[in-house]
Design a protein around this motif. Structure first.
Motif, short mmCIF file in Angstrom:
data_model
loop_
_atom_site.label_atom_id
_atom_site.label_comp_id
_atom_site.label_asym_id
_atom_site.label_seq_id
_atom_site.Cartn_x
_atom_site.Cartn_y
_atom_site.Cartn_z
N GLY A 66 0.79 -1.22 0.00
CA GLY A 66 0.00 0.00 0.00
C GLY A 66 0.82 1.27 0.00
O GLY A 66 0.29 2.35 -0.26
N SER A 67 2.13 1.16 0.30
CA SER A 67 2.99 2.35 0.30
C SER A 67 3.48 2.70 -1.11
O SER A 67 4.10 3.73 -1.31
N LEU A 68 3.21 1.82 -2.07
CA LEU A 68 3.66 2.03 -3.45
C LEU A 68 2.60 2.78 -4.25
O LEU A 68 1.41 2.76 -3.91
N SER A 69 3.03 3.43 -5.33
CA SER A 69 2.08 4.05 -6.25
C SER A 69 1.23 2.96 -6.91
O SER A 69 1.61 1.78 -6.92
N ILE A 70 0.09 3.37 -7.48
CA ILE A 70 -0.77 2.42 -8.17
C ILE A 70 0.00 1.73 -9.30
O ILE A 70 -0.15 0.53 -9.52
N GLY A 71 0.83 2.49 -10.00
CA GLY A 71 1.61 1.92 -11.09
C GLY A 71 2.54 0.82 -10.61
O GLY A 71 2.66 -0.24 -11.23
N MET A 72 3.22 1.05 -9.49
CA MET A 72 4.15 0.06 -8.95
C MET A 72 3.37 -1.16 -8.42
O MET A 72 3.83 -2.30 -8.56
N GLN A 73 2.19 -0.93 -7.83
CA GLN A 73 1.38 -2.05 -7.39
C GLN A 73 0.96 -2.91 -8.58
O GLN A 73 0.92 -4.14 -8.50
N GLN A 74 0.67 -2.24 -9.69
CA GLN A 74 0.31 -2.97 -10.89
C GLN A 74 1.47 -3.82 -11.40
O GLN A 74 1.28 -4.95 -11.86
N MET A 75 2.69 -3.28 -11.29
CA MET A 75 3.88 -4.04 -11.70
C MET A 75 4.02 -5.30 -10.85
O MET A 75 4.45 -6.35 -11.34
N VAL A 76 3.68 -5.20 -9.57
CA VAL A 76 3.75 -6.37 -8.69
C VAL A 76 2.78 -7.43 -9.18
O VAL A 76 3.12 -8.63 -9.23
N GLU A 77 1.57 -7.02 -9.57
CA GLU A 77 0.59 -7.99 -10.09
C GLU A 77 1.10 -8.64 -11.37
O GLU A 77 0.93 -9.84 -11.58
N ILE A 78 1.73 -7.85 -12.22
CA ILE A 78 2.27 -8.40 -13.47
C ILE A 78 3.41 -9.36 -13.15
O ILE A 78 3.53 -10.43 -13.77
N ALA A 79 4.26 -9.01 -12.18
CA ALA A 79 5.36 -9.90 -11.78
C ALA A 79 4.81 -11.25 -11.32
O ALA A 79 5.38 -12.30 -11.61
N ARG A 80 3.70 -11.22 -10.58
CA ARG A 80 3.11 -12.47 -10.12
C ARG A 80 2.60 -13.29 -11.30
O ARG A 80 2.81 -14.51 -11.36
N ALA A 81 1.93 -12.61 -12.27
CA ALA A 81 1.41 -13.33 -13.44
C ALA A 81 2.54 -13.94 -14.25
O ALA A 81 2.46 -15.10 -14.68
N VAL A 82 3.64 -13.18 -14.45
CA VAL A 82 4.78 -13.68 -15.21
C VAL A 82 5.42 -14.86 -14.49
O VAL A 82 5.81 -15.87 -15.10
N SER A 83 5.53 -14.77 -13.16
CA SER A 83 6.17 -15.85 -12.38
C SER A 83 5.36 -17.13 -12.43
O SER A 83 5.90 -18.23 -12.27
N GLU A 84 4.06 -17.00 -12.63
CA GLU A 84 3.21 -18.18 -12.71
C GLU A 84 3.10 -18.70 -14.14
O GLU A 84 2.26 -19.54 -14.45
N ASP A 85 3.98 -18.16 -15.02
CA ASP A 85 4.06 -18.59 -16.42
C ASP A 85 2.71 -18.47 -17.13
O ASP A 85 2.28 -19.38 -17.84
N ALA A 86 2.07 -17.32 -16.93
CA ALA A 86 0.80 -17.07 -17.61
C ALA A 86 1.02 -17.07 -19.11
O ALA A 86 1.97 -16.47 -19.62
N ARG A 87 0.15 -17.76 -19.82
CA ARG A 87 0.23 -17.80 -21.29
C ARG A 87 -0.77 -16.83 -21.90
O ARG A 87 -0.61 -16.40 -23.04
N VAL A 88 -1.82 -16.51 -21.14
CA VAL A 88 -2.81 -15.52 -21.55
C VAL A 88 -2.89 -14.49 -20.44
O VAL A 88 -3.17 -14.83 -19.29
N LEU A 89 -2.65 -13.23 -20.78
CA LEU A 89 -2.70 -12.16 -19.79
C LEU A 89 -3.72 -11.12 -20.24
O LEU A 89 -3.62 -10.59 -21.35
N VAL A 90 -4.68 -10.84 -19.39
CA VAL A 90 -5.71 -9.83 -19.67
C VAL A 90 -5.37 -8.58 -18.88
O VAL A 90 -5.18 -8.63 -17.67
N LEU A 91 -5.29 -7.44 -19.56
CA LEU A 91 -5.00 -6.15 -18.94
C LEU A 91 -6.23 -5.27 -19.10
O LEU A 91 -6.58 -4.88 -20.22
N ASP A 92 -6.90 -4.97 -17.97
CA ASP A 92 -8.15 -4.21 -17.99
C ASP A 92 -7.87 -2.76 -17.61
O ASP A 92 -7.59 -2.46 -16.46
#
Length: 507
Positions: A141-167
């Protein structure tokens, strides 16, 4: 022809009598960015909820790698390599970055305890995969919204997502954060990930997408490569009609000064001088962090002033809180309508009436018939369907939620209206309606201050532009003479002979 990585065929979803999706289709190739566009309520979110496992379809097929699959839960979606980055992030702000990255897959010691050392090491590795230097020990919560979003993307990439939806992934990002996101999208594209990109921003779609699919009213309209379609074609597909000039308005003739601020100062802005006239739309432009929202909050009494004065119709105004500002004739539609502008679990009627209860009560009791009639009148002006009056406001689309906030201030009949990012996350048809409402309000004599990060919008709907940098207004110019390049030169300090003060304002 390249075989699709993902195909959806004849997907249908009903909510009672409402047909949210009517036998729609969509396909996605590996290494492709496929934009999904449509007005609010077109069915995009419903389709993504089905893919994410949050909602079950009533009919249709989901085919991955040529094989039909079933998705009944988010766990099923994850197991099939499908990840969704929602506009409202699915994170836990109170937990650290590392804890969020490990959520659901927490490493354990041989004694069954949480292995914090390994969790931290894993988090650093996941962040390194997207070239991020975020400290995994920080509370999310201390990060900007943009940085929080990067964390979510990092999690998706680490889980080897083959389909990624960006809303609507850039809705709350600064320009620098958006550029970093674009770099990550290219990185994932080259890695063979298929990306579904949902956005109302045409310039983003044309920069990133390979193909574009349009939904309207829960139905499939069409798909085309971006080199086969122009923005006007996509708009016509989205709204079912041509919108020739999104920002067109006849010249307005501003009247006398309604609001005058002198030497206005807050914790991160000032001194600021500005004037608003009746019948005038003034747009405040500038980079995120320039202090635009902070100035609006000072005027509205949401933040305390450290100095300066504000006069309304020549009278001193120093509201201690927004309630006093409302009594002084000031209205404000905040940037984050869901957190700051609406009571999501309450009805549309209550949300519209809330700021005018002093005029709708007698002897301390709300006059229900008068309140209902007044609310329905404003809903009609805002083109909100009357049968939504008793619905919880959270059931409305983003564009209609914004209209509900605007209807509140139309009912209050405030002289000064501040609109902070009024069309963020709003589809192009609703945008046009909001622009028409702003124009009508100005022509009725209201003084309107708009904060917008969309430069074509800022220039197109206003009479005058105030450009902010480092907490100060650095340029006041007529909109008819402004260009995007000129505004950016002032906003970045490139027009100055000396470098601007470093921006440390959180907008």
């Amino acid at each position: 022809m390249t075989e699709a990585l993902l195909r959806l065929e004849g997907v249908t979803k009903r909510y009672g009598a409402t047909l949210a999706l009517n036998a729609v289709r969509f396909d996605l190739k590996a290494g492709e960015v496929h934009a999904l566009m449509g007005e609010n309520g077109a069915g995009k979110s419903t389709l993504m909820k089905i893919l994410a496992g949050n909602v079950e379809r009533d009919a249709g097929r989901i085919i991955l790698d040529g094989r039909e699959i079933e998705i009944h839960s988010p766990r099923d979606a994850s197991a099939h390599g499908i990840a969704i980055i929602h506009q409202e992030l699915n994170t836990v702000p109170e937990m650290t970055v590392a804890e969020n990255l490990a959520l659901g897959h927490e490493p354990r010691t041989r004694f069954g305890l949480l292995d914090r050392h390994r969790m931290l090491a894993d988090a650093r590795e996941k962040l390194a995969r997207i070239h991020s230097n975020i400290d995994p020990r920080r509370p999310l919560g201390s990060l900007s919204i943009g940085m929080q979003q990067m964390v979510e993307i990092a999690r998706a990439v680490s889980e080897d997502a083959r389909v990624l939806v960006l809303d609507e992934p850039t809705a709350a990002l600064s320009r620098a954060e958006a550029q970093e996101l674009y770099r990550l999208i290219e990185q994932m594209r080259h890695a063979g990930v298929g990306l579904i990109y949902i956005s109302h921003r045409m310039e983003e779609v044309w920069q990133l997408a390979d193909r574009i699919t349009v939904f309207r009213d829960g139905t499939y309209v069409g798909t085309g490569r971006k080199d086969e379609l122009g923005p006007s074609d996509v708009v016509s597909m989205m709204v079912g009609r041509s919108i020739d000039n999104l920002y067109h308005h006849e010249p307005r003739s501003p009247g006398p000064v309604v609001l005058e601020a002198k030497g206005l100062e807050g914790d991160a802005v000032g001194p600021v001088d500005l004037e608003l006239r009746s019948g005038e739309v003034v747009c405040m432009a500038g980079l995120i962090g320039s202090g635009r929202t902070e100035v609006a909050r000072l005027i509205f009494g949401a933040d305390r002033r450290r100095g300066g004065s504000v006069r309304i119709h020549g009278r001193e105004s120093d509201p201690a809180d927004p309630a006093e500002a409302i009594r002084d004739g000031i209205a404000m539609v905040p940037e984050d309508r869901k957190v700051q502008g609406l009571f999501l679990d309450h009805s549309v009627e209550n949300n519209i009436a809330i700021s005018s209860l002093d005029r709708l009560t007698h002897g301390g009791v709300v006059r229900r018939a008068k309140a209902r009639a007044s609310v329905l009148e404003q809903m009609k002006r805002m083109r909100l369907r009357s049968n939504a009056v008793d619905l919880p406001v959270k059931a409305l689309s983003g564009g209609n939620q914004q209209k509900a906030v605007l209807a509140r201030w139309l009912l209050r009949d405030s002289d000064i209206i501040i609109l902070d990012e009024p069309t963020r996350g709003v589809d192009i048809g609703a945008k046009r309606e909001i622009y028409e409402i702003i124009d009508a309000l100005a022509r009725s004599g209201k003084a309107i201050l708009v904060i917008s990060s969309d430069l074509p919008e800022a220039i197109g709907i206003s009479d005058r532009l105030l450009v902010m940098r480092s907490g100060r207004i650095v340029q006041d110019m007529p909109s008819r003479a402004a260009t995007e390049e000129e505004v950016m030169l002032h906003a970045t300090g490139a027009r100055s002979r000396t470098a601007p003060t470093p921006m440390g304002v959180a907008s």
